[in-house]
Design a protein around this motif. Sequence first.
Motif, short mmCIF file in Angstrom:
data_model
loop_
_atom_site.label_atom_id
_atom_site.label_comp_id
_atom_site.label_asym_id
_atom_site.label_seq_id
_atom_site.Cartn_x
_atom_site.Cartn_y
_atom_site.Cartn_z
N UNK A 149 0.60 -0.94 0.18
CA UNK A 149 -0.02 0.36 0.20
C UNK A 149 1.01 1.45 -0.13
N UNK A 150 2.25 1.21 0.67
CA UNK A 150 3.06 2.55 0.33
C UNK A 150 2.86 2.97 2.04
N UNK A 151 3.10 1.65 2.69
CA UNK A 151 3.51 2.05 4.54
C UNK A 151 5.14 3.05 4.60
N UNK A 152 6.38 1.79 3.80
CA UNK A 152 7.12 2.22 4.33
C UNK A 152 7.57 4.01 3.36
N UNK A 153 6.69 4.40 2.05
CA UNK A 153 7.31 5.42 1.40
C UNK A 153 6.91 6.46 2.42
N UNK A 154 4.92 6.27 3.48
CA UNK A 154 4.92 7.44 3.96
C UNK A 154 6.07 7.50 5.21
N UNK A 155 6.30 6.19 5.76
CA UNK A 155 6.99 6.04 7.11
C UNK A 155 8.09 7.20 6.84
N UNK A 156 8.78 6.75 5.41
CA UNK A 156 9.50 7.37 5.34
C UNK A 156 10.26 8.87 5.17
N UNK A 157 8.42 10.20 4.69
CA UNK A 157 8.35 10.57 4.60
C UNK A 157 7.88 11.60 6.06
N UNK A 175 9.52 10.47 8.71
CA UNK A 175 10.58 10.55 9.25
C UNK A 175 11.24 11.83 8.73
N UNK A 176 10.79 12.52 7.31
CA UNK A 176 11.69 13.16 6.72
C UNK A 176 11.42 14.73 7.49
N UNK A 177 10.26 14.61 7.95
CA UNK A 177 10.05 15.80 8.48
C UNK A 177 10.42 15.89 10.17
N UNK A 178 11.35 14.69 10.19
CA UNK A 178 11.74 14.53 12.32
C UNK A 178 11.34 14.07 13.10
N UNK A 179 9.96 13.41 12.43
CA UNK A 179 9.25 12.08 13.14
C UNK A 179 10.10 11.02 13.56
N UNK A 180 10.10 10.74 15.08
CA UNK A 180 10.33 8.96 14.87
C UNK A 180 9.67 8.32 14.63
N UNK A 181 10.22 7.14 13.90
CA UNK A 181 9.35 6.23 13.51
C UNK A 181 9.32 5.00 13.59
N UNK A 182 8.71 3.53 14.52
CA UNK A 182 9.42 3.25 15.50
C UNK A 182 8.45 1.64 14.24
N UNK A 183 10.07 0.84 13.83
CA UNK A 183 9.41 0.06 13.23
C UNK A 183 9.17 -1.08 13.13
N UNK A 184 7.45 -2.03 14.33
CA UNK A 184 7.61 -3.51 14.43
C UNK A 184 8.52 -4.38 13.74
N UNK A 185 8.92 -4.77 11.70
CA UNK A 185 9.13 -5.21 11.51
C UNK A 185 10.80 -5.38 11.51
N UNK A 186 11.31 -4.10 11.50
CA UNK A 186 12.62 -4.22 11.88
C UNK A 186 13.09 -4.21 12.94
#
Length: 213
Positions: free
Chosen positions: A19-27, A29-40
């Motif tokens: 759907x584009x989760x990783x794409x959205x997560x990266x965006x 992060x680019x705003x400076x927000x911490x993204x915590x990725x349960x898969x990682x």
Amino acid sequence: MAEHLSAHYAIGLTGGIGSGKSTVADLFEAQGIVVIDTDAIAHQLTAPDGLAIAAIGQQFGASAIAANGAMDRQWMRELVFSDGTAKRKLEQILHPLIRQQCEHLAAMATTPYVIFAVPLLVESGNWRGRVDRILVVDCKEETQINRVMKRNNLNQEQVQAIMRAQASREQRLAAADDIIVNETDLNSVKMQVQTLHLQYLTLASAANNKSDA
Ligand code: ADP
């Protein structure tokens, strides 16, 4: 605000495969927000010297661990695909450790809100109660199939089999507080992320003020 994780306002980011989760997560992060990725996190836990390795070896035997000391993913994938009890046992090992690590990372974050990227959030009763809002990345099933065929070099039937094991598009949309439509170009996604980011800053600020009061 959800109290269990940390003082942070928490957004749960989810969506079907492709759907584009990783794409959205990266965006975000680019705003400076911490993204915590349960898969990682799950990957780290099952890597060589990962915190889950000892328990997995104890539960499933030496054949669950590859020569390099990581969980043997192929072996485990085949086992849990055909054996629901084994799947639950693996989850009983991994889920508490994933949650702990999420809490740890969220507690360290200095951003006004954090994002938990959880592929199966809608499927998990636990996660739904642990975030303040659920953000679903949505696109047509046909688009998901095309993207994943291309990205993972799979055929249509293989992608559909993965999709059948996930919540339906309708179930995800029903659980959503916010929706990003990722059907066209990346620019459209960027604009939607920008709008939501501003909303989340406002919501987080209101929630943090309330909890300070
Ligand atoms: P997910 O994390 O939900 O599985 P991804 O963000 O990895 O999805 O996106 C799936 C694939 O589709 C990736 O290869 C990605 O680069 C591509 N993709 C995602 N959104 C778009 C888009 N709007 N336009 C073109 N390609 C996209």
